[in-house]
Design an enzyme around this catalytic site. Sequence first.
Site, short mmCIF file in Angstrom:
data_model
loop_
_atom_site.label_atom_id
_atom_site.label_comp_id
_atom_site.label_asym_id
_atom_site.label_seq_id
_atom_site.Cartn_x
_atom_site.Cartn_y
_atom_site.Cartn_z
N ASP A 316 42.63 23.99 24.93
CA ASP A 316 41.98 24.91 23.99
C ASP A 316 42.97 25.78 23.23
O ASP A 316 42.64 26.30 22.17
CB ASP A 316 40.97 25.78 24.74
CG ASP A 316 39.76 24.97 25.21
OD1 ASP A 316 39.61 23.83 24.75
OD2 ASP A 316 38.98 25.48 26.02
N TYR A 400 32.11 25.88 25.40
CA TYR A 400 32.56 26.92 26.32
C TYR A 400 32.90 28.20 25.58
O TYR A 400 33.41 28.18 24.46
CB TYR A 400 33.79 26.45 27.11
CG TYR A 400 33.47 26.08 28.54
CD1 TYR A 400 33.28 27.07 29.51
CD2 TYR A 400 33.34 24.75 28.93
CE1 TYR A 400 32.98 26.75 30.82
CE2 TYR A 400 33.03 24.42 30.24
CZ TYR A 400 32.85 25.42 31.19
OH TYR A 400 32.55 25.10 32.48
#
Length: 678
Positions: A316, A400
């Site tokens: 990420d 997320y």
Amino acid sequence: MKTVTAATNQQVHPFDQLTGDEIMLVADIVRKEKSDMNIIFNTITLQEPPKYLMMSYLGWDRTRPRIEHVEREALVVAIEKPSMRCYEAVVSLDSQTVKSWSYMPDVQPILTMDDMFEVEELVIKDPRVQAECRELGIHDMSQVFADPWAIARHVTHKGRDKRLMQALMYMRTCEDDNQYAHPLDFVPIIDVGLMKVIDIEHIRPRDSKFTRPTIPLQQHNFLPEFVGEENFRKDLKPIIIQQPQGVSFTVKGNEIDWQKWNMRISMNYREGLVIHNVSYQDGPEKRPLFYRISLSEMVVPYADPYAPHYRKHAFDVGEYGLGLCTNSLTLGCDCLGSIYYFDAVFNDHNGKPFHVPNAVCMHEEDHGILFKHTDYRNGRAHTVRSRRLVISQIVTVANYDYGLYYYFYQDGTFEYEVKATGELNTHVLAEDETPGDYGVMVAPQINAQHHQHFFTMRIDPMIDGLNNSVAQVDTHRSPFPTGHPRNEFGNGFFAKETILKDTLEGATNPNYESARFWKIINESRVHPYTRAPVGWKLVSHHQTPLFAQDDSIVGERAGFAKKALWVTPYDEKQMFAGGFYCNQSDGRDGVPVWAKERKPIDNRDIVLWFTFGITHLPRVEDFPVMPVDMCGFIMKPFNFFMANPGLDIAPTNKKMNQSVHANADKAKESSCCPGNKL
């Protein structure tokens, strides 16, 4: 509640992120220099000044006259169309010139929000994708949504010569419906250079009589309009956090003073929030602690070994950028109390700035008891409550959401915490199919796969100076058995410290059997009581092994997650644990490579790469939206001060915090802390 936004007209500091005007200026300089090229501006960001210059500028290096000006530079990562070649440039904002321009072969830069939006639009319009949807019974493509993901390393589409992405497909039955309740069973592969869907892969049922699953249409929603106001709990009373005399911190530009702490913050497209130049005022002495702290990389590997799930391991930081994914925070929701906000600014593909207001939240909060003692002889109790400074951001990466929190405490403790929430990444099962060993069915036909979250911090220390070492501390039982003259009653144990001498020793893991932790120490400064070097303890209770095989695709790409701690000599080019060009990487760059050659790490300028994380075996209770799961680490002064540094904090009393009895019958009692005389 109060809110203040950081002023934009403050004098620019060498650590401050580029302003919107500076981004446009850099883009204009590059365009003029490379007028014959069609350029996509992947990244325009601050090129942080060399550390040796900043140590003088900040006043820590007193061996030479203090530097009062540092050249302001920008780093540009550009992609040329249509070749999709990658170039790096360093641009001087002082001289308004391109100082360097380099072709970067065999790399793929970070994926931007522009990339995401363009790919999703492309996928929805693709005839092959539309045909797949019709076969599943979807005729309205406005119901179809795609989460564009990095391709990781595809075994069929190998290498990095093509800029590739994959799209995880879902649908919604109505506006704002939870798409992860309706996963589809195919994955388009996209060539971003050609802007074309080049392949479609299917997720085949494994233990089923069906060749293709149907779409689960049952709704599983959490937004208030779906839950219904009539279904909300009615027994919650308000909690109001107030600071009637204002906050205890002061802010000048991006410099923060609070309770003897001093630091600067910045934001960049990749790491997001960065903490710089941390010091603590110890009596008359301002003591340096950390030059720079940031979340360098993270990876989320999924457990299902079958295609196409083996490619699901999201970096990420390195593939998407925490800065680019940061939220604009909302007063009274994301942060409570008297809030100070900092904005952020990044660039789009055209070299234009886009602003994220309220990107960073800062506030104070009560944190329970700092210390307390009651004299049982006379009943006098002395209680001091703890307060902490919270500096945070929240990022959303597809399904997320991560709250990222830096905490500073009055006793010199520093803590970093991740609060993971958002939605589970789901995939569809046939009506008679089971998740097998690698997931759990959180609703009919909806599988949530087992996965892990690893977060790797880059900690650049300067504990009382630039040259530091790391000591590994292990506690052992006495080697002498019970009854031995040196351990007659069998209760003996002791701690052993081992200074890590080189990069091979510096690659190490936790040890439950020895309650292992680490200390960052300055061997040149000895504590007058302990006769040992002053230090700072590093510990986490949230560490887990990487369960993928070492030679797996994710094991090769995320080698940094194989050890809890790596220690390397400082190198200004080594900023990201998974390598600078993480997208479609193969593991040839990153911490394990830098630490492979034996290099000394004691009593010198070093960097710690510290990994913690979560092994997430999903629960039904995690669906349709996950309660937060927390993990992080703590650093504490360890024989650094002369005593508890919080001794000068006033004792607690109800007049200050205006506490009251919930039980009115007790209201006549005079004090919540009867032993405190203030």
